[in-house]
Design an enzyme around this catalytic site. Structure first.
Site, PDB file in Angstrom:
ATOM      1  N   CYS A  52      11.933  25.343   1.404  1.00 48.56           N
ATOM      2  CA  CYS A  52      11.028  25.837   0.365  1.00 48.56           C
ATOM      3  C   CYS A  52      10.297  24.649  -0.260  1.00 48.56           C
ATOM      4  O   CYS A  52      10.546  23.506   0.078  1.00 48.56           O
ATOM      5  CB  CYS A  52      11.802  26.584  -0.718  1.00 48.56           C
ATOM      6  SG  CYS A  52      12.937  27.840  -0.114  1.00 48.56           S
ATOM      7  N   HIS A 110      -6.124  -7.108  13.137  1.00 47.61           N
ATOM      8  CA  HIS A 110      -4.913  -6.286  13.039  1.00 47.61           C
ATOM      9  C   HIS A 110      -4.510  -5.820  14.432  1.00 47.61           C
ATOM     10  O   HIS A 110      -5.365  -5.404  15.214  1.00 47.61           O
ATOM     11  CB  HIS A 110      -5.193  -5.082  12.134  1.00 47.61           C
ATOM     12  CG  HIS A 110      -3.978  -4.255  11.811  1.00 47.61           C
ATOM     13  ND1 HIS A 110      -2.811  -4.813  11.349  1.00 47.61           N
ATOM     14  CD2 HIS A 110      -3.750  -2.918  11.871  1.00 47.61           C
ATOM     15  CE1 HIS A 110      -1.914  -3.834  11.141  1.00 47.61           C
ATOM     16  NE2 HIS A 110      -2.461  -2.687  11.454  1.00 47.61           N
ATOM     17  N   LYS A 156       0.846  -1.207   0.000  1.00 48.29           N
ATOM     18  CA  LYS A 156       0.000   0.000   0.000  1.00 48.29           C
ATOM     19  C   LYS A 156       0.877   1.251   0.000  1.00 48.29           C
ATOM     20  O   LYS A 156       2.086   1.166   0.279  1.00 48.29           O
ATOM     21  CB  LYS A 156      -0.904  -0.021   1.237  1.00 48.29           C
ATOM     22  CG  LYS A 156      -0.150   0.010   2.560  1.00 48.29           C
ATOM     23  CD  LYS A 156      -1.068  -0.266   3.745  1.00 48.29           C
ATOM     24  CE  LYS A 156      -0.281  -0.264   5.049  1.00 48.29           C
ATOM     25  NZ  LYS A 156      -1.115  -0.687   6.191  1.00 48.29           N
ATOM     26  N   ARG A 192       1.207 -10.834   7.374  1.00 48.49           N
ATOM     27  CA  ARG A 192       1.163  -9.640   6.525  1.00 48.49           C
ATOM     28  C   ARG A 192       2.333  -8.725   6.884  1.00 48.49           C
ATOM     29  O   ARG A 192       2.362  -8.168   7.972  1.00 48.49           O
ATOM     30  CB  ARG A 192      -0.155  -8.872   6.740  1.00 48.49           C
ATOM     31  CG  ARG A 192      -1.414  -9.695   6.539  1.00 48.49           C
ATOM     32  CD  ARG A 192      -2.662  -8.811   6.594  1.00 48.49           C
ATOM     33  NE  ARG A 192      -2.759  -8.023   7.799  1.00 48.49           N
ATOM     34  CZ  ARG A 192      -3.366  -8.409   8.913  1.00 48.49           C
ATOM     35  NH1 ARG A 192      -3.955  -9.585   8.983  1.00 48.49           N
ATOM     36  NH2 ARG A 192      -3.387  -7.614   9.961  1.00 48.49           N
TER      37      ARG A 192
END
Ligand SMILES: *Cc1c(COP(=O)(O)O)cnc(C)c1O
Length: 372
Positions: A307, A159, A32, A218
């Site tokens: 910047c 999870h 992801k 995972r």
């Protein structure tokens, strides 16, 4: 080249094999967020060629990009998917995560009208409090899903919220999560509905909770050779894959009392050597004071406001520095290393955020350390 990432696919493949050996299970490679900044398609392709059984992404659009790149490896979308993608997911064999009846029945209506089947993984809530069916409702939810036309329950997962920070004793949040997940799993098994793929562990879970490896693990952060947390470090065989480099675009002597960059937040104390690099916050370099980079194997402070596309360095300690020199933001130079973890510590964040922030506009050059 002015500002670029060097990504070592050999390191990623090495880390993948290390994880596979450690877990003794198939590894679902989590790619992801543009493979944590490393480049979605190229990394997924390398992992698929290395034998990864599964890929995981956060959003349907990411899975769709994999299919457009002809990467056909079984792929799970870990987050919520809008029903508009149910049919495209079924067409492309993309697995969706389900955790509520309303969305699941919409998916079912859409795909069954077309005579298609959508494979889903059920997410169980055990302590993250993000998405998931409550653990004590998982059995009933799966039984209900089984009756839905066009839906095939292929996976059951949860999870961990705190696997990178294990606590002693039974109050360890991860052990509590595992116990809740076990409860849900035994309900499902009692009903004879155990799906093919039961999974729970992220990278930290793989390292700290071998009892929670189930059918697959995972892994995200560990694949990229980055430590799950300061408390949960990778074994030495893992190698970081990403380096971030640029070239000095200018070096000049600025007189005492001169203001550097927007709002003059840095004022020279004496005549100072000031360098400019073509790296800014639009590249993912955090707009804060106090960053550091490597020039000629030495640490150089970034001075003044960063910047959008450039920033300035104080080079008094590196008098030989000249325009065109290689500058390292992450990686090694003359035996000195700056890691994503070092940058994360300066920014007050985690290594995950540092590499995920690496902008899409940065050119990514792929090397393969095993073949050089
Ligand atoms: C991101 C994510 C992972 C991978 O986590 P790492 O800590 O990078 O290994 C695993 N599972 C789920 C559900 C995730 O969202």
């Amino acid at each position: 080249m002015t500002n670029w990432l060097e990504i070592d696919l050999g390191a990623i493949v090495n880390n993948y094999h290390e994880l596979e050996q450690m877990a003794e299970r198939p590894v679902m490679a989590v790619v992801k967020a543009n493979a944590y900044g490393h480049g979605l398609e190229t990394v997924a392709q390398a992992l698929s060629e290395a034998g990864a059984a599964w890929l995981a992404v956060a959003r349907f659009e990411e899975a769709s990009k994999l299919r457009k790149a002809w990467i056909e490896t079984d792929t799970l979308v870990l987050g919520y998917t809008d029903p508009q993608w149910a049919i495209p997911a079924a067409v492309d064999h993309i697995r969706l995560t389900v955790f509520d009846r309303e969305t699941a029945s919409t998916y079912s209506q859409l795909v069954s009208q077309r005579g298609m089947t959508l494979k889903v993984h059920v997410k169980v809530e055990t302590g993250m409090n993000r998405i998931g069916v409550p653990a004590d409702e998982a059995g009933a939810f799966i039984a209900w899903l089984h009756e839905l036309p066009g839906i095939e329950v292929e996976g059951l997962f949860t999870h961990f919220a705190c696997a990178d920070d294990p606590q002693p004793g039974e109050n360890d949040p991860t052990r509590r999560q595992i116990a809740l997940f076990e409860g849900a799993l035994s309900e499902v098994e009692k009903a004879g509905l155990r799906p093919a793929w039961v999974h729970a562990s992220n990278s930290a879970g793989i390292l700290n909770y071998p009892q929670a490896r189930y059918d697959l693990v995972r892994a995200g952060i560990a694949l990229y050779g980055l430590h799950p947390s300061p408390q949960t470090q990778l074994p030495v065989a893992f190698r970081p894959a990403l380096a971030w480099k640029c070239r000095l675009s200018a070096v000049k002597h600025v007189p005492a009392g001169a203001g550097i960059s927007y709002n003059h937040r840095y004022i020279t104390q004496a005549e100072e050597s000031i360098g400019t690099i073509p790296v800014g916050y639009a590249d993912g370099f955090r707009r804060r004071l106090g960053n550091h980079v490597l020039v000629r194997g030495k640490i150089a402070p970034v001075v003044g406001t960063i910047c959008m596309d450039q920033c300035m360095l104080q080079l008094d300690q590196i008098p030989q520095a000249q325009a065109g020199d290689e500058v390292v933001l992450i990686g090694e130079q003359n035996g000195i290393r700056r890691s994503a973890e070092d940058l994360a510590a300066e920014w007050g964040t985690i290594n995950y955020e540092v590499t995920c922030a690496a902008a899409a506009r940065l050119p990514r050059f792929y090397i393969n350390s095993s073949s050089i």
